[in-house]
Design an enzyme around this catalytic site. Structure first.
Site, PDB file in Angstrom:
ATOM      1  CG  ASP A 168     -28.088 -92.155  19.926  1.00 13.53           C
ATOM      2  OD1 ASP A 168     -27.368 -93.149  20.104  1.00 13.53           O
ATOM      3  OD2 ASP A 168     -27.846 -91.038  20.424  1.00 13.53           O
TER       4      ASP A 168
ATOM      5  CE  LYS B 201     -29.818 -89.984  26.858  1.00 12.42           C
ATOM      6  NZ  LYS B 201     -28.369 -90.268  26.769  1.00 12.42           N
ATOM      7  CG  ASN B 202     -27.527 -87.686  24.251  1.00 10.07           C
ATOM      8  OD1 ASN B 202     -27.583 -88.059  25.427  1.00 10.07           O
ATOM      9  ND2 ASN B 202     -27.502 -88.525  23.232  1.00 10.07           N
TER      10      ASN B 202
ATOM     11  NE  ARG C 226     -20.450 -95.154  24.215  1.00 13.62           N
ATOM     12  CZ  ARG C 226     -21.531 -94.618  24.742  1.00 13.62           C
ATOM     13  NH1 ARG C 226     -22.371 -95.365  25.418  1.00 13.62           N
ATOM     14  NH2 ARG C 226     -21.792 -93.337  24.602  1.00 13.62           N
ATOM     15  N   PRO C 227     -13.918 -95.973  24.282  1.00 10.19           N
ATOM     16  CG  PRO C 227     -12.089 -95.915  22.843  1.00 10.19           C
ATOM     17  CD  PRO C 227     -13.497 -96.430  22.953  1.00 10.19           C
TER      18      PRO C 227
ATOM     19  NE  ARG D 151     -28.607 -94.570  31.263  1.00  7.97           N
ATOM     20  CZ  ARG D 151     -27.386 -94.828  30.836  1.00  7.97           C
ATOM     21  NH1 ARG D 151     -27.030 -96.064  30.587  1.00  7.97           N
ATOM     22  NH2 ARG D 151     -26.503 -93.864  30.671  1.00  7.97           N
TER      23      ARG D 151
ATOM     24  CB  CYS E 133     -21.308 -99.379  27.908  1.00  2.97           C
ATOM     25  SG  CYS E 133     -21.755 -98.681  26.339  1.00  2.97           S
TER      26      CYS E 133
HETATM   27  N1  EPU Z   1     -14.423 -92.895  20.418  1.00  3.46           N
HETATM   28  C1  EPU Z   1     -13.093 -93.214  20.585  1.00  3.46           C
HETATM   29  N2  EPU Z   1     -12.349 -92.463  21.476  1.00  3.46           N
HETATM   30  C2  EPU Z   1     -12.902 -91.436  22.183  1.00  3.46           C
HETATM   31  C3  EPU Z   1     -14.256 -91.109  22.003  1.00  3.46           C
HETATM   32  C4  EPU Z   1     -14.990 -91.865  21.111  1.00  3.46           C
HETATM   33  O1  EPU Z   1     -12.585 -94.146  19.965  1.00  3.46           O
HETATM   34  O2  EPU Z   1     -12.166 -90.807  22.959  1.00  3.46           O
HETATM   35  C5  EPU Z   1     -15.247 -93.693  19.491  1.00  3.46           C
HETATM   36  C6  EPU Z   1     -16.397 -94.418  20.200  1.00  3.46           C
HETATM   37  O3  EPU Z   1     -15.977 -95.651  20.758  1.00  3.46           O
HETATM   38  C7  EPU Z   1     -17.404 -94.585  19.080  1.00  3.46           C
HETATM   39  C8  EPU Z   1     -17.195 -93.311  18.250  1.00  3.46           C
HETATM   40  O4  EPU Z   1     -15.897 -92.823  18.603  1.00  3.46           O
HETATM   41  O5  EPU Z   1     -17.084 -95.708  18.319  1.00  3.46           O
HETATM   42  C9  EPU Z   1     -18.212 -92.216  18.496  1.00  3.46           C
HETATM   43  O6  EPU Z   1     -18.385 -92.033  19.886  1.00  3.46           O
HETATM   44  P1  EPU Z   1     -18.796 -90.637  20.522  1.00  3.46           P
HETATM   45  O7  EPU Z   1     -17.670 -90.174  21.394  1.00  3.46           O
HETATM   46  O8  EPU Z   1     -19.282 -89.706  19.479  1.00  3.46           O
HETATM   47  O9  EPU Z   1     -19.988 -91.058  21.471  1.00  3.46           O
HETATM   48  P2  EPU Z   1     -20.341 -90.383  22.847  1.00  3.46           P
HETATM   49  O10 EPU Z   1     -19.980 -88.965  22.784  1.00  3.46           O
HETATM   50  O11 EPU Z   1     -19.813 -91.225  23.945  1.00  3.46           O
HETATM   51  C10 EPU Z   1     -22.744 -89.559  22.217  1.00  3.46           C
HETATM   52  C11 EPU Z   1     -24.122 -89.778  22.742  1.00  3.46           C
HETATM   53  C12 EPU Z   1     -24.559 -91.198  22.414  1.00  3.46           C
HETATM   54  C13 EPU Z   1     -24.516 -91.366  20.884  1.00  3.46           C
HETATM   55  C14 EPU Z   1     -23.103 -91.046  20.375  1.00  3.46           C
HETATM   56  C15 EPU Z   1     -22.993 -91.094  18.869  1.00  3.46           C
HETATM   57  C16 EPU Z   1     -24.225 -88.314  24.646  1.00  3.46           C
HETATM   58  C17 EPU Z   1     -24.307 -88.148  26.116  1.00  3.46           C
HETATM   59  N3  EPU Z   1     -24.139 -89.558  24.177  1.00  3.46           N
HETATM   60  O12 EPU Z   1     -21.915 -90.519  22.880  1.00  3.46           O
HETATM   61  O13 EPU Z   1     -25.900 -91.333  22.851  1.00  3.46           O
HETATM   62  O14 EPU Z   1     -24.851 -92.670  20.536  1.00  3.46           O
HETATM   63  O15 EPU Z   1     -22.708 -89.723  20.815  1.00  3.46           O
HETATM   64  O16 EPU Z   1     -23.879 -90.215  18.277  1.00  3.46           O
HETATM   65  O17 EPU Z   1     -24.282 -87.343  23.914  1.00  3.46           O
HETATM   66  C18 EPU Z   1     -27.802 -92.480  23.660  1.00  3.46           C
HETATM   67  O18 EPU Z   1     -28.320 -91.382  23.880  1.00  3.46           O
HETATM   68  O19 EPU Z   1     -28.434 -93.565  23.697  1.00  3.46           O
HETATM   69  C19 EPU Z   1     -26.377 -92.538  23.323  1.00  3.46           C
HETATM   70  C20 EPU Z   1     -25.656 -93.654  23.444  1.00  3.46           C
END
Ligand code: EPU
Length: 431
Positions: free
Chosen positions: A308, A22-23, A125-126, A400, A120
Protein backbone atom coordinates in the site's frame (compact mmCIF):
# COMPACT_ATOMS: atom_id res chain seq x y z
CA UNK A 1 -16.83 14.22 -10.13
CA UNK A 2 -14.39 16.11 -7.92
CA UNK A 3 -10.87 16.92 -9.00
CA UNK A 4 -7.81 18.14 -7.14
CA UNK A 5 -5.87 21.12 -8.38
CA UNK A 6 -2.35 21.15 -6.94
CA UNK A 7 0.36 23.73 -7.51
CA UNK A 8 3.67 22.06 -6.69
CA UNK A 9 7.17 22.89 -5.55
CA UNK A 10 6.33 24.16 -2.05
CA UNK A 11 8.01 22.61 0.99
CA UNK A 12 5.59 21.22 3.56
CA UNK A 13 6.17 22.67 7.02
CA UNK A 14 4.36 22.14 10.32
CA UNK A 15 2.30 19.39 11.88
CA UNK A 16 -0.22 17.08 10.24
CA UNK A 17 -2.31 14.59 12.25
CA UNK A 18 -3.00 11.04 11.23
CA UNK A 19 -6.53 9.53 11.34
CA UNK A 20 -7.55 6.05 12.43
CA UNK A 21 -6.65 3.14 10.16
CA UNK A 22 -9.28 2.37 7.53
CA UNK A 23 -8.02 -1.21 7.25
CA UNK A 24 -8.35 -1.75 11.01
CA UNK A 25 -11.73 0.00 11.24
CA UNK A 26 -13.35 -2.15 8.52
CA UNK A 27 -12.83 -5.53 10.26
CA UNK A 28 -13.66 -3.95 13.64
CA UNK A 29 -17.04 -2.85 12.29
CA UNK A 30 -17.65 -6.33 10.86
CA UNK A 31 -16.83 -7.81 14.30
CA UNK A 32 -19.90 -6.01 15.68
CA UNK A 33 -21.98 -8.64 13.84
CA UNK A 34 -20.71 -11.24 16.32
CA UNK A 35 -22.70 -9.91 19.27
CA UNK A 36 -26.14 -8.53 20.11
CA UNK A 37 -24.59 -5.93 22.41
CA UNK A 38 -23.25 -2.50 21.32
CA UNK A 39 -19.71 -2.12 20.05
CA UNK A 40 -18.29 1.38 20.48
CA UNK A 41 -15.43 2.18 18.14
CA UNK A 42 -13.30 5.30 18.51
CA UNK A 43 -10.89 6.89 16.04
CA UNK A 44 -12.90 5.73 13.04
CA UNK A 45 -11.71 7.65 9.98
CA UNK A 46 -14.30 9.62 8.03
CA UNK A 47 -13.68 8.06 4.65
CA UNK A 48 -15.89 6.62 1.93
CA UNK A 49 -15.17 2.92 2.64
CA UNK A 50 -16.39 3.34 6.21
CA UNK A 51 -19.60 4.85 4.87
CA UNK A 52 -19.99 1.83 2.55
CA UNK A 53 -19.51 -0.56 5.46
CA UNK A 54 -22.04 1.40 7.51
CA UNK A 55 -24.57 0.91 4.70
CA UNK A 56 -23.72 -2.77 4.50
CA UNK A 57 -24.23 -3.36 8.24
CA UNK A 58 -27.42 -1.29 8.24
CA UNK A 59 -28.77 -3.37 5.34
CA UNK A 60 -28.42 -6.43 7.59
CA UNK A 61 -30.40 -4.83 10.39
CA UNK A 62 -27.59 -3.31 12.49
CA UNK A 63 -28.11 0.10 14.10
CA UNK A 64 -25.08 2.20 13.26
CA UNK A 65 -24.88 5.43 15.18
CA UNK A 66 -22.34 7.96 13.94
CA UNK A 67 -20.87 10.46 16.38
CA UNK A 68 -20.88 14.15 15.59
CA UNK A 69 -19.14 17.27 16.81
CA UNK A 70 -16.26 16.30 19.10
CA UNK A 71 -17.35 12.66 18.89
CA UNK A 72 -17.36 12.64 15.11
CA UNK A 73 -14.85 9.79 14.97
CA UNK A 74 -16.89 7.53 17.24
CA UNK A 75 -19.29 4.92 15.87
CA UNK A 76 -21.60 2.69 17.88
CA UNK A 77 -22.90 -0.46 16.24
CA UNK A 78 -25.69 -2.51 17.77
CA UNK A 79 -26.67 -5.69 16.06
CA UNK A 80 -29.55 -7.00 18.25
CA UNK A 81 -31.12 -8.77 15.34
CA UNK A 82 -29.73 -9.95 12.04
CA UNK A 83 -32.50 -9.39 9.53
CA UNK A 84 -30.66 -10.36 6.39
CA UNK A 85 -27.26 -12.10 6.49
CA UNK A 86 -26.33 -10.94 3.02
CA UNK A 87 -23.71 -8.71 1.40
CA UNK A 88 -25.24 -7.70 -1.94
CA UNK A 89 -23.29 -7.23 -5.16
CA UNK A 90 -24.00 -3.48 -5.30
CA UNK A 91 -22.02 -2.90 -2.11
CA UNK A 92 -19.34 -5.58 -2.56
CA UNK A 93 -18.46 -4.28 -6.03
CA UNK A 94 -17.66 -0.85 -4.58
CA UNK A 95 -15.64 -2.28 -1.68
CA UNK A 96 -14.04 -5.72 -1.62
CA UNK A 97 -13.54 -5.58 2.15
CA UNK A 98 -17.32 -6.22 2.39
CA UNK A 99 -16.32 -9.90 2.25
CA UNK A 100 -15.16 -9.46 5.87
CA UNK A 101 -18.75 -10.08 6.94
CA UNK A 102 -18.63 -13.68 5.65
CA UNK A 103 -17.01 -15.25 8.74
CA UNK A 104 -18.96 -13.27 11.37
CA UNK A 105 -22.30 -13.96 9.63
CA UNK A 106 -21.84 -17.74 9.46
CA UNK A 107 -20.59 -17.76 13.05
CA UNK A 108 -23.50 -15.75 14.43
CA UNK A 109 -26.42 -16.55 12.10
CA UNK A 110 -25.39 -19.95 10.74
CA UNK A 111 -25.69 -18.65 7.21
CA UNK A 112 -24.07 -15.99 5.02
CA UNK A 113 -24.74 -14.95 1.45
CA UNK A 114 -21.95 -12.78 0.10
CA UNK A 115 -21.44 -11.60 -3.45
CA UNK A 116 -18.15 -12.69 -5.01
CA UNK A 117 -16.13 -9.51 -5.50
CA UNK A 118 -14.56 -10.17 -8.91
CA UNK A 119 -11.25 -8.62 -10.03
CA UNK A 120 -10.22 -5.04 -9.35
CA UNK A 121 -7.79 -2.40 -10.57
CA UNK A 122 -4.82 -3.95 -8.74
CA UNK A 123 -5.25 -7.65 -9.43
CA UNK A 124 -7.53 -10.71 -9.50
CA UNK A 125 -7.84 -10.83 -5.71
CA UNK A 126 -9.76 -14.09 -5.21
CA UNK A 127 -11.24 -15.03 -1.83
CA UNK A 128 -10.72 -18.80 -2.12
CA UNK A 129 -8.67 -18.87 1.09
CA UNK A 130 -11.54 -17.36 3.12
CA UNK A 131 -13.81 -20.12 1.79
CA UNK A 132 -11.29 -22.90 2.33
CA UNK A 133 -10.77 -21.75 5.91
CA UNK A 134 -14.51 -21.70 6.62
CA UNK A 135 -14.81 -25.22 5.24
CA UNK A 136 -12.07 -26.24 7.69
CA UNK A 137 -14.34 -24.89 10.43
CA UNK A 138 -17.19 -27.08 9.21
CA UNK A 139 -19.13 -24.70 6.94
CA UNK A 140 -20.60 -26.01 3.73
CA UNK A 141 -20.21 -23.61 0.85
CA UNK A 142 -21.97 -23.32 -2.45
CA UNK A 143 -21.28 -20.83 -5.18
CA UNK A 144 -23.95 -19.77 -7.62
CA UNK A 145 -25.22 -16.71 -9.45
CA UNK A 146 -22.10 -14.78 -8.43
CA UNK A 147 -22.73 -15.38 -4.73
CA UNK A 148 -21.16 -17.58 -2.06
CA UNK A 149 -23.54 -19.15 0.38
CA UNK A 150 -21.95 -20.56 3.51
CA UNK A 151 -23.87 -22.53 6.12
CA UNK A 152 -23.05 -24.18 9.44
CA UNK A 153 -25.32 -24.98 12.35
CA UNK A 154 -22.38 -24.12 14.61
CA UNK A 155 -18.82 -23.74 13.39
CA UNK A 156 -16.31 -26.03 15.07
CA UNK A 157 -12.61 -25.51 15.70
CA UNK A 158 -10.17 -26.68 13.04
CA UNK A 159 -6.63 -26.48 11.76
CA UNK A 160 -6.22 -23.87 9.05
CA UNK A 161 -2.98 -23.48 7.11
CA UNK A 162 -3.18 -20.54 4.70
CA UNK A 163 -1.57 -21.37 1.33
CA UNK A 164 -0.51 -17.75 1.13
CA UNK A 165 -0.66 -14.87 3.53
CA UNK A 166 -3.93 -12.98 3.39
CA UNK A 167 -4.81 -10.01 5.61
CA UNK A 168 -8.61 -9.96 5.38
CA UNK A 169 -8.62 -13.78 5.12
CA UNK A 170 -6.86 -14.01 8.49
CA UNK A 171 -9.28 -11.45 9.95
CA UNK A 172 -12.38 -13.15 8.53
CA UNK A 173 -11.41 -16.52 9.99
CA UNK A 174 -10.27 -15.05 13.30
CA UNK A 175 -13.78 -13.66 13.75
CA UNK A 176 -15.41 -16.94 12.70
CA UNK A 177 -13.18 -19.03 14.98
CA UNK A 178 -13.94 -16.81 17.98
CA UNK A 179 -17.52 -18.15 18.09
CA UNK A 180 -16.72 -21.71 16.92
CA UNK A 181 -16.94 -24.69 19.23
CA UNK A 182 -13.47 -25.80 20.38
CA UNK A 183 -9.97 -24.75 19.45
CA UNK A 184 -8.78 -23.40 16.10
CA UNK A 185 -5.14 -23.16 15.09
CA UNK A 186 -4.36 -20.92 12.14
CA UNK A 187 -0.92 -21.06 10.51
CA UNK A 188 0.80 -18.77 8.01
CA UNK A 189 -1.39 -15.89 9.22
CA UNK A 190 -0.94 -12.24 8.25
CA UNK A 191 1.08 -10.38 10.92
CA UNK A 192 -0.21 -6.91 10.01
CA UNK A 193 -0.95 -4.57 12.96
CA UNK A 194 -4.57 -4.44 11.74
CA UNK A 195 -4.93 -8.17 12.54
CA UNK A 196 -3.57 -7.62 16.05
CA UNK A 197 -5.92 -4.65 16.50
CA UNK A 198 -8.91 -6.80 15.54
CA UNK A 199 -7.77 -9.48 18.00
CA UNK A 200 -7.54 -6.80 20.71
CA UNK A 201 -11.17 -5.82 20.06
CA UNK A 202 -12.34 -9.44 19.96
CA UNK A 203 -10.54 -10.12 23.25
CA UNK A 204 -12.39 -7.18 24.84
CA UNK A 205 -15.60 -8.80 23.52
CA UNK A 206 -14.74 -12.01 25.40
CA UNK A 207 -12.86 -13.98 22.72
CA UNK A 208 -9.87 -16.11 23.72
CA UNK A 209 -7.05 -15.52 21.26
CA UNK A 210 -3.31 -16.13 21.47
CA UNK A 211 -0.61 -15.17 19.02
CA UNK A 212 -2.35 -12.45 16.96
CA UNK A 213 0.38 -10.44 15.24
CA UNK A 214 2.46 -13.61 14.75
CA UNK A 215 2.10 -16.20 12.02
CA UNK A 216 0.37 -18.77 14.27
CA UNK A 217 -2.87 -17.81 15.97
CA UNK A 218 -4.72 -20.03 18.43
CA UNK A 219 -8.38 -19.36 19.20
CA UNK A 220 -10.39 -21.05 21.95
CA UNK A 221 -13.96 -20.63 20.72
CA UNK A 222 -16.60 -19.24 23.08
CA UNK A 223 -20.37 -19.53 22.81
CA UNK A 224 -21.14 -15.83 23.18
CA UNK A 225 -19.39 -12.50 22.74
CA UNK A 226 -20.41 -9.26 24.41
CA UNK A 227 -20.25 -5.49 23.87
CA UNK A 228 -16.96 -3.56 24.08
CA UNK A 229 -15.32 -0.20 23.51
CA UNK A 230 -12.19 0.02 21.39
CA UNK A 231 -9.92 2.67 19.89
CA UNK A 232 -8.72 1.97 16.35
CA UNK A 233 -4.95 2.17 15.72
CA UNK A 234 -3.53 5.05 13.65
CA UNK A 235 -3.39 4.63 9.89
CA UNK A 236 0.17 3.63 9.02
CA UNK A 237 -0.40 4.11 5.29
CA UNK A 238 -1.78 7.63 5.68
CA UNK A 239 1.14 8.41 8.00
CA UNK A 240 3.61 6.96 5.48
CA UNK A 241 2.08 9.02 2.68
CA UNK A 242 2.56 12.24 4.67
CA UNK A 243 6.11 11.28 5.67
CA UNK A 244 6.98 10.81 2.01
CA UNK A 245 5.36 14.17 1.21
CA UNK A 246 7.70 15.81 3.73
CA UNK A 247 10.78 14.05 2.33
CA UNK A 248 9.91 14.83 -1.29
CA UNK A 249 9.18 18.51 -0.84
CA UNK A 250 12.38 19.17 1.14
CA UNK A 251 10.08 20.14 3.96
CA UNK A 252 10.18 19.91 7.73
CA UNK A 253 7.08 17.98 8.63
CA UNK A 254 5.84 16.53 11.90
CA UNK A 255 3.48 13.62 11.32
CA UNK A 256 1.64 13.35 14.62
CA UNK A 257 -0.64 10.75 16.16
CA UNK A 258 0.99 7.78 14.46
CA UNK A 259 2.49 4.52 15.72
CA UNK A 260 6.13 4.66 14.56
CA UNK A 261 6.65 0.96 15.38
CA UNK A 262 4.24 0.12 12.56
CA UNK A 263 6.32 2.17 10.12
CA UNK A 264 9.73 0.55 10.61
CA UNK A 265 10.32 -0.82 7.09
CA UNK A 266 9.21 2.42 5.45
CA UNK A 267 11.30 4.63 7.75
CA UNK A 268 14.38 2.45 7.18
CA UNK A 269 13.91 2.74 3.43
CA UNK A 270 13.46 6.51 3.58
CA UNK A 271 16.62 6.84 5.66
CA UNK A 272 18.43 4.73 3.06
CA UNK A 273 17.42 7.19 0.32
CA UNK A 274 18.60 10.13 2.40
CA UNK A 275 15.58 11.54 4.26
CA UNK A 276 16.20 12.54 7.87
CA UNK A 277 13.80 10.92 10.28
CA UNK A 278 13.39 11.55 13.99
CA UNK A 279 10.88 9.83 16.23
CA UNK A 280 9.47 11.45 19.33
CA UNK A 281 6.65 9.45 20.95
CA UNK A 282 3.78 9.30 18.48
CA UNK A 283 5.34 11.87 16.13
CA UNK A 284 7.64 11.28 13.19
CA UNK A 285 9.59 14.34 12.06
CA UNK A 286 10.90 14.21 8.52
CA UNK A 287 13.24 16.64 6.87
CA UNK A 288 14.32 16.28 3.29
CA UNK A 289 16.99 18.91 2.88
CA UNK A 290 19.65 16.74 1.20
CA UNK A 291 19.58 15.07 -2.22
CA UNK A 292 17.82 11.70 -2.35
CA UNK A 293 19.64 8.65 -3.73
CA UNK A 294 18.14 5.59 -5.41
CA UNK A 295 17.43 2.42 -3.45
CA UNK A 296 15.68 -0.76 -4.63
CA UNK A 297 12.52 -1.85 -2.86
CA UNK A 298 10.39 -5.02 -2.82
CA UNK A 299 6.93 -5.17 -1.32
CA UNK A 300 6.31 -7.90 1.22
CA UNK A 301 3.80 -8.86 3.83
CA UNK A 302 4.22 -7.12 7.20
CA UNK A 303 6.76 -6.45 8.63
CA UNK A 304 8.14 -5.98 5.10
CA UNK A 305 7.60 -2.91 2.95
CA UNK A 306 3.82 -2.53 2.43
CA UNK A 307 2.31 -2.85 -1.03
CA UNK A 308 0.00 0.00 0.00
CA UNK A 309 3.08 2.31 0.01
CA UNK A 310 4.57 1.10 -3.29
CA UNK A 311 2.94 3.72 -5.51
CA UNK A 312 4.00 6.51 -3.17
CA UNK A 313 7.57 5.15 -3.02
CA UNK A 314 7.72 5.19 -6.80
CA UNK A 315 7.47 8.98 -6.67
CA UNK A 316 10.43 9.00 -4.27
CA UNK A 317 12.34 6.89 -6.82
CA UNK A 318 11.64 9.45 -9.57
CA UNK A 319 13.23 12.13 -7.35
CA UNK A 320 16.28 10.07 -6.33
CA UNK A 321 19.64 10.10 -8.12
CA UNK A 322 20.31 6.76 -9.85
CA UNK A 323 18.32 3.66 -10.77
CA UNK A 324 15.76 2.11 -8.42
CA UNK A 325 14.13 -1.26 -9.03
CA UNK A 326 10.73 -1.75 -7.41
CA UNK A 327 9.36 -5.29 -7.21
CA UNK A 328 5.66 -5.76 -6.42
CA UNK A 329 5.25 -9.18 -4.81
CA UNK A 330 1.70 -8.96 -3.43
CA UNK A 331 -0.52 -7.89 -6.35
CA UNK A 332 0.02 -8.66 -10.02
CA UNK A 333 -1.27 -5.40 -11.51
CA UNK A 334 -0.34 -2.61 -9.16
CA UNK A 335 1.60 -0.26 -11.42
CA UNK A 336 -1.26 1.75 -12.94
CA UNK A 337 0.17 4.96 -11.46
CA UNK A 338 3.38 4.50 -13.49
CA UNK A 339 1.58 5.46 -16.73
CA UNK A 340 0.42 8.73 -15.21
CA UNK A 341 3.86 9.45 -13.66
CA UNK A 342 5.37 8.94 -17.13
CA UNK A 343 3.06 11.65 -18.43
CA UNK A 344 4.49 13.96 -15.76
CA UNK A 345 8.04 13.31 -16.98
CA UNK A 346 9.19 10.27 -14.98
CA UNK A 347 11.46 7.66 -16.55
CA UNK A 348 9.89 4.29 -15.66
CA UNK A 349 10.04 0.91 -17.37
CA UNK A 350 7.64 -1.85 -16.31
CA UNK A 351 8.39 -5.54 -16.89
CA UNK A 352 5.91 -7.84 -15.20
CA UNK A 353 6.15 -7.28 -11.46
CA UNK A 354 9.27 -5.09 -11.77
CA UNK A 355 9.50 -1.35 -12.33
CA UNK A 356 12.83 0.28 -13.13
CA UNK A 357 12.93 3.99 -12.38
CA UNK A 358 15.76 6.24 -13.48
CA UNK A 359 16.13 9.48 -11.59
CA UNK A 360 16.24 12.19 -10.87
CA UNK A 361 13.78 13.54 -13.41
CA UNK A 362 11.98 16.82 -12.92
CA UNK A 363 8.22 16.34 -12.90
CA UNK A 364 5.98 18.71 -14.77
CA UNK A 365 2.32 19.29 -14.01
CA UNK A 366 -0.27 17.56 -16.17
CA UNK A 367 -3.87 16.46 -16.14
CA UNK A 368 -3.82 12.93 -14.67
CA UNK A 369 -6.30 10.24 -13.77
CA UNK A 370 -6.47 8.40 -10.45
CA UNK A 371 -7.02 4.64 -10.96
CA UNK A 372 -7.19 3.33 -7.39
CA UNK A 373 -6.72 4.50 -3.84
CA UNK A 374 -2.94 4.32 -3.43
CA UNK A 375 -2.27 5.25 -7.06
CA UNK A 376 -4.19 8.47 -6.36
CA UNK A 377 -2.02 9.16 -3.34
CA UNK A 378 1.10 8.82 -5.51
CA UNK A 379 -0.31 11.35 -7.98
CA UNK A 380 -0.90 13.83 -5.15
CA UNK A 381 2.73 13.36 -4.08
CA UNK A 382 3.98 13.79 -7.66
CA UNK A 383 1.89 16.94 -8.00
CA UNK A 384 3.42 18.35 -4.80
CA UNK A 385 6.90 18.28 -6.40
CA UNK A 386 5.90 19.03 -9.98
CA UNK A 387 6.46 22.32 -11.68
CA UNK A 388 3.09 23.95 -12.43
CA UNK A 389 -0.54 23.08 -11.76
CA UNK A 390 -1.59 19.42 -11.79
CA UNK A 391 -5.21 18.42 -12.10
CA UNK A 392 -6.08 14.99 -10.70
CA UNK A 393 -9.34 13.51 -11.90
CA UNK A 394 -11.45 10.80 -10.19
CA UNK A 395 -10.41 11.71 -6.68
CA UNK A 396 -13.28 9.62 -5.35
CA UNK A 397 -10.66 6.88 -5.20
CA UNK A 398 -8.62 8.84 -2.67
CA UNK A 399 -11.75 9.69 -0.66
CA UNK A 400 -12.17 5.96 -0.02
CA UNK A 401 -9.21 5.92 2.32
CA UNK A 402 -7.80 9.38 3.12
CA UNK A 403 -9.76 11.70 5.39
CA UNK A 404 -9.90 15.29 4.06
CA UNK A 405 -6.44 14.95 2.54
CA UNK A 406 -6.60 18.34 0.85
CA UNK A 407 -7.39 20.12 4.14
CA UNK A 408 -4.65 18.26 5.98
CA UNK A 409 -2.03 19.03 3.33
CA UNK A 410 -3.17 22.65 2.98
CA UNK A 411 -2.63 22.98 6.73
CA UNK A 412 1.10 22.32 6.22
CA UNK A 413 1.51 24.63 3.24
CA UNK A 414 0.40 22.65 0.19
CA UNK A 415 -1.32 24.66 -2.50
CA UNK A 416 -4.14 22.26 -3.13
CA UNK A 417 -7.85 22.59 -3.66
CA UNK A 418 -10.81 20.41 -4.51
CA UNK A 419 -13.06 21.45 -7.33
CA UNK A 420 -16.38 19.98 -8.50
CA UNK A 421 -17.21 19.24 -12.10
CA UNK A 422 -17.01 22.52 -14.01
CA UNK A 423 -19.55 23.37 -16.67
CA UNK A 424 -18.05 23.91 -20.13
CA UNK A 425 -17.69 27.61 -20.90
CA UNK A 426 -20.07 28.79 -23.60
CA UNK A 427 -18.66 30.03 -26.88
CA UNK A 428 -18.18 33.79 -26.92
CA UNK A 429 -18.79 34.27 -23.19
CA UNK A 430 -15.95 35.72 -21.18
CA UNK A 431 -15.64 35.15 -17.50
N1 EPU B 1 -5.23 -13.96 -2.13
C1 EPU B 1 -5.62 -15.15 -2.70
N2 EPU B 1 -6.73 -15.79 -2.16
C2 EPU B 1 -7.42 -15.26 -1.12
C3 EPU B 1 -7.01 -14.05 -0.54
C4 EPU B 1 -5.91 -13.42 -1.08
O1 EPU B 1 -5.01 -15.63 -3.65
O2 EPU B 1 -8.40 -15.90 -0.70
C5 EPU B 1 -4.06 -13.24 -2.69
C6 EPU B 1 -4.44 -11.87 -3.26
O3 EPU B 1 -4.92 -11.96 -4.59
C7 EPU B 1 -3.12 -11.12 -3.15
C8 EPU B 1 -2.51 -11.70 -1.87
O4 EPU B 1 -3.17 -12.95 -1.65
O5 EPU B 1 -2.32 -11.42 -4.25
C9 EPU B 1 -2.67 -10.84 -0.64
O6 EPU B 1 -4.01 -10.39 -0.54
P1 EPU B 1 -4.71 -10.07 0.85
O7 EPU B 1 -5.84 -11.04 1.03
O8 EPU B 1 -3.71 -9.98 1.93
O9 EPU B 1 -5.34 -8.65 0.57
P2 EPU B 1 -6.69 -8.12 1.18
O10 EPU B 1 -6.87 -8.70 2.51
O11 EPU B 1 -7.76 -8.25 0.17
C10 EPU B 1 -5.69 -6.07 2.47
C11 EPU B 1 -5.89 -4.59 2.46
C12 EPU B 1 -5.32 -4.02 1.17
C13 EPU B 1 -3.82 -4.37 1.12
C14 EPU B 1 -3.65 -5.90 1.23
C15 EPU B 1 -2.20 -6.32 1.28
C16 EPU B 1 -7.90 -4.30 3.75
C17 EPU B 1 -9.33 -3.93 3.81
N3 EPU B 1 -7.31 -4.30 2.56
O12 EPU B 1 -6.39 -6.57 1.33
O13 EPU B 1 -5.46 -2.61 1.24
O14 EPU B 1 -3.26 -3.92 -0.07
O15 EPU B 1 -4.31 -6.38 2.42
O16 EPU B 1 -1.55 -5.74 2.35
O17 EPU B 1 -7.29 -4.56 4.78
C18 EPU B 1 -5.72 -0.43 0.38
O18 EPU B 1 -5.96 -0.05 1.53
O19 EPU B 1 -5.50 0.36 -0.57
C19 EPU B 1 -5.68 -1.86 0.10
C20 EPU B 1 -5.81 -2.36 -1.13
Amino acid sequence: MDKFVIRGATPLLGTVRVSGAKNAALPAMAAALLTDEPIILENIPQVRDIETERKLLASMGAEVELGYGRAQHRTTISCHKLLSPEAPYDLVKTMRASTLVLGPLVARAGVARVSLPGGCAIGARPIDLHMKGLECLGASIIQEHGYIEARAERLRGGHIVFDRITVTGTEDLLMAASLAEGETVMENCAREPEVADLAALLTKMGARIEGAGTSTIRVHGVSKLHGARHRIIPDRIEAGTFIIAGALTAGDLMVAGCEPRHLTSLLQKLEAVGAKIRIDGDTVRVTGDSALKASDMSTEEYPGFPTDMQAQYMVVATQSEGTSVITENIFENRFMHAQELLRMGANIKIEGRRATIRGKTPLSAAAVLASDLRASASLVLAALVADGETIIDRVYHIDRGYERIEEKLRGVGARMKRIGEMLPRREGVTA
